[in-house]
Design a protein around this motif. Structure first.
Motif, mmCIF file in Angstrom:
data_model
loop_
_atom_site.group_PDB
_atom_site.id
_atom_site.type_symbol
_atom_site.label_atom_id
_atom_site.label_comp_id
_atom_site.label_asym_id
_atom_site.label_seq_id
_atom_site.Cartn_x
_atom_site.Cartn_y
_atom_site.Cartn_z
ATOM 1 N N GLY A 272 0.830 -1.196 0.000
ATOM 2 C CA GLY A 272 0.000 0.000 0.000
ATOM 3 C C GLY A 272 0.862 1.243 0.000
ATOM 4 N N SER A 273 0.218 2.387 0.028
ATOM 5 C CA SER A 273 0.959 3.649 0.028
ATOM 6 C C SER A 273 1.662 3.842 1.364
ATOM 7 C CB SER A 273 0.010 4.814 -0.254
ATOM 8 O OG SER A 273 -0.991 4.882 0.744
ATOM 9 N N ASN A 274 2.629 4.744 1.369
ATOM 10 C CA ASN A 274 3.355 5.053 2.601
ATOM 11 C C ASN A 274 2.648 6.129 3.398
ATOM 12 O OD1 ASN A 274 5.457 3.210 2.452
ATOM 13 N ND2 ASN A 274 6.700 4.563 1.191
ATOM 14 N N ILE A 275 2.751 6.023 4.706
ATOM 15 C CA ILE A 275 2.244 7.030 5.632
ATOM 16 C C ILE A 275 3.467 7.689 6.258
ATOM 17 C CG2 ILE A 275 0.966 7.437 7.764
ATOM 18 C CD1 ILE A 275 -0.585 4.821 7.160
ATOM 19 N N THR A 276 3.599 8.983 6.061
ATOM 20 C CA THR A 276 4.690 9.720 6.697
ATOM 21 C C THR A 276 4.175 10.266 8.017
ATOM 22 O OG1 THR A 276 5.640 10.293 4.560
ATOM 23 C CG2 THR A 276 6.344 11.616 6.453
ATOM 24 N N ILE A 277 4.854 9.914 9.084
ATOM 25 C CA ILE A 277 4.436 10.287 10.436
ATOM 26 C C ILE A 277 4.676 11.787 10.657
ATOM 27 C CG2 ILE A 277 4.810 9.846 12.895
ATOM 28 C CD1 ILE A 277 3.507 7.505 11.215
ATOM 29 N N THR A 278 3.655 12.438 11.208
ATOM 30 C CA THR A 278 3.691 13.873 11.462
ATOM 31 C C THR A 278 3.763 14.150 12.964
ATOM 32 O OG1 THR A 278 1.290 14.077 11.662
ATOM 33 C CG2 THR A 278 2.221 14.252 9.425
ATOM 34 N N LYS A 279 3.920 15.421 13.300
ATOM 35 C CA LYS A 279 3.883 15.843 14.707
ATOM 36 C C LYS A 279 2.518 15.492 15.321
ATOM 37 C CE LYS A 279 5.463 17.788 18.400
ATOM 38 N NZ LYS A 279 6.291 16.958 19.266
ATOM 39 N N ALA A 280 1.454 15.644 14.528
ATOM 40 C CA ALA A 280 0.113 15.293 15.019
ATOM 41 C C ALA A 280 0.028 13.805 15.359
ATOM 42 C CB ALA A 280 -0.939 15.667 13.981
ATOM 43 N N ASP A 281 0.710 12.972 14.590
ATOM 44 C CA ASP A 281 0.730 11.533 14.875
ATOM 45 C C ASP A 281 1.474 11.245 16.176
ATOM 46 O OD1 ASP A 281 -0.665 10.829 12.485
ATOM 47 O OD2 ASP A 281 1.211 11.054 11.374
ATOM 48 N N GLU A 282 2.560 11.987 16.418
ATOM 49 C CA GLU A 282 3.268 11.847 17.698
ATOM 50 C C GLU A 282 2.354 12.234 18.853
ATOM 51 O OE1 GLU A 282 6.924 14.089 17.667
ATOM 52 O OE2 GLU A 282 8.005 12.500 16.632
ATOM 53 N N THR A 283 1.523 13.249 18.652
ATOM 54 C CA THR A 283 0.579 13.683 19.687
ATOM 55 C C THR A 283 -0.443 12.588 19.974
ATOM 56 O OG1 THR A 283 0.894 15.985 19.054
ATOM 57 C CG2 THR A 283 -1.099 15.469 20.309
ATOM 58 N N LEU A 284 -0.890 11.874 18.936
ATOM 59 C CA LEU A 284 -1.804 10.742 19.141
ATOM 60 C C LEU A 284 -1.145 9.671 20.001
ATOM 61 C CD1 LEU A 284 -3.319 10.365 15.563
ATOM 62 C CD2 LEU A 284 -4.528 11.094 17.633
ATOM 63 N N TYR A 285 0.122 9.417 19.746
ATOM 64 C CA TYR A 285 0.874 8.450 20.546
ATOM 65 C C TYR A 285 0.829 8.864 22.015
ATOM 66 C CZ TYR A 285 4.952 6.110 22.554
ATOM 67 O OH TYR A 285 5.793 5.379 23.368
ATOM 68 N N GLU A 286 1.142 10.125 22.287
ATOM 69 C CA GLU A 286 1.154 10.639 23.662
ATOM 70 C C GLU A 286 -0.233 10.566 24.296
ATOM 71 O OE1 GLU A 286 2.812 14.500 22.914
ATOM 72 O OE2 GLU A 286 4.771 13.646 22.383
ATOM 73 N N LYS A 287 -1.272 10.863 23.508
ATOM 74 C CA LYS A 287 -2.659 10.808 23.999
ATOM 75 C C LYS A 287 -2.999 9.402 24.496
ATOM 76 C CE LYS A 287 -7.160 10.474 21.824
ATOM 77 N NZ LYS A 287 -7.908 10.659 20.584
ATOM 78 N N TYR A 288 -2.637 8.402 23.714
ATOM 79 C CA TYR A 288 -2.973 7.032 24.107
ATOM 80 C C TYR A 288 -2.072 6.505 25.220
ATOM 81 C CZ TYR A 288 -6.554 6.670 20.580
ATOM 82 O OH TYR A 288 -7.705 6.850 19.857
ATOM 83 N N ILE A 289 -0.860 7.011 25.328
ATOM 84 C CA ILE A 289 -0.003 6.659 26.468
ATOM 85 C C ILE A 289 -0.688 7.112 27.756
ATOM 86 C CG2 ILE A 289 2.127 7.367 27.683
ATOM 87 C CD1 ILE A 289 2.859 5.303 25.733
ATOM 88 N N LEU A 290 -1.215 8.340 27.748
ATOM 89 C CA LEU A 290 -1.886 8.884 28.933
ATOM 90 C C LEU A 290 -3.151 8.099 29.285
ATOM 91 C CD1 LEU A 290 -1.450 12.713 28.316
ATOM 92 C CD2 LEU A 290 -0.237 11.281 29.990
ATOM 93 N N LYS A 291 -3.781 7.488 28.292
ATOM 94 C CA LYS A 291 -4.981 6.684 28.514
ATOM 95 C C LYS A 291 -4.640 5.236 28.854
ATOM 96 C CE LYS A 291 -8.215 9.047 25.460
ATOM 97 N NZ LYS A 291 -9.197 8.827 24.389
ATOM 98 N N ASP A 292 -3.345 4.906 28.900
ATOM 99 C CA ASP A 292 -2.888 3.543 29.139
ATOM 100 C C ASP A 292 -3.353 2.598 28.028
ATOM 101 O OD1 ASP A 292 -1.330 1.741 30.575
ATOM 102 O OD2 ASP A 292 -3.044 1.035 31.755
ATOM 103 N N GLY A 293 -3.348 3.128 26.801
ATOM 104 C CA GLY A 293 -3.756 2.329 25.653
ATOM 105 C C GLY A 293 -2.577 1.641 25.003
ATOM 106 N N VAL A 294 -2.876 0.695 24.140
ATOM 107 C CA VAL A 294 -1.838 0.012 23.373
ATOM 108 C C VAL A 294 -1.357 0.983 22.290
ATOM 109 C CG1 VAL A 294 -1.327 -1.928 21.849
ATOM 110 C CG2 VAL A 294 -2.873 -2.239 23.791
ATOM 111 N N VAL A 295 -0.050 1.170 22.215
ATOM 112 C CA VAL A 295 0.527 2.108 21.255
ATOM 113 C C VAL A 295 1.687 1.474 20.510
ATOM 114 C CG1 VAL A 295 -0.143 4.192 22.516
ATOM 115 C CG2 VAL A 295 2.051 3.104 23.018
ATOM 116 N N HIS A 296 2.042 2.118 19.426
ATOM 117 C CA HIS A 296 3.201 1.740 18.628
ATOM 118 C C HIS A 296 4.067 2.981 18.543
ATOM 119 C CE1 HIS A 296 5.305 -0.491 15.452
ATOM 120 N NE2 HIS A 296 5.404 0.661 14.832
#
Length: 175
Positions: free
Chosen positions: A29-53
């Motif tokens: 499939g196509s490539n997804i280039t990770i953005t600052k907003a994507d890093e923020t999603l990571y941090e959001k789910y860390i705070l929720k104790d969610g599974v993250v990558h």
């Protein structure tokens, strides 16, 4: 009675992305280039104790790798990232997901988010079986959810969160 569906919400996101990308077995499939907003999603789910990558701005992952992270290790941040990459916004995706649920006859299902963290993403066992049967008819989806371990970009190994997957030859092939 509809109840919160938790991570099973990701099934709809994954099958819609596979169909949108017209992925076939072996496609990345196509490539997804990770953005600052994507890093923020990571941090959001860390705070929720969610599974993250773990992801970093500027990194690139394929659609297939995003789907594997979503479905094999149940990554919440990658689910949101993949949906935003494909549909522009989560709201655009939710409109499509709820329309698809109606098309599949899932009359007791409502999607309020991508990951199932929202208690407003609700369904019934009967509706989730309809979705599962539909999704498992797609070879790409079926291949991903039947995979026990896989390595993706950065030599990261994902292990399936479905502990029943082919446990002692029980015949479980995913979901």
């Amino acid at each position: 009675k509809p109840v919160p569906m938790a991570s099973l919400a990701k099934v709809m996101a994954a099958i819609l992305i596979i169909e949108e990308q017209e992925l076939k077995l072996g496609d990345q499939g196509s490539n997804i280039t990770i953005t600052k907003a994507d890093e923020t999603l990571y941090e959001k789910y860390i705070l929720k104790d969610g599974v993250v990558h773990l992801i970093k701005q500027g990194q690139s992952i394929s659609q297939l790798e995003a789907l594997q992270a979503m479905l094999i290790s149940s990554s919440n941040n990658i689910a949101d990232t993949a949906v935003i990459n494909n549909y522009g916004t989560i709201d655009n995706y939710l409109e499509l997901a709820n329309r698809k649920a109606t098309e599949l006859g899932m009359s007791n299902t409502a999607y309020a988010d991508v990951t199932g963290f929202s208690p407003e993403s609700k369904s019934t066992a009967e509706d989730l079986i309809k979705l599962s049967e539909y999704a498992m008819n797609n070879p790409v989806f079926a291949d991903i959810v039947s995979t026990w371990k896989v390595k993706i970009s950065g030599n990261i190994e994902l292990t399936n969160s479905n502990s029943f997957l082919d446990f002692e030859n029980n015949g479980v092939i995913g979901l």
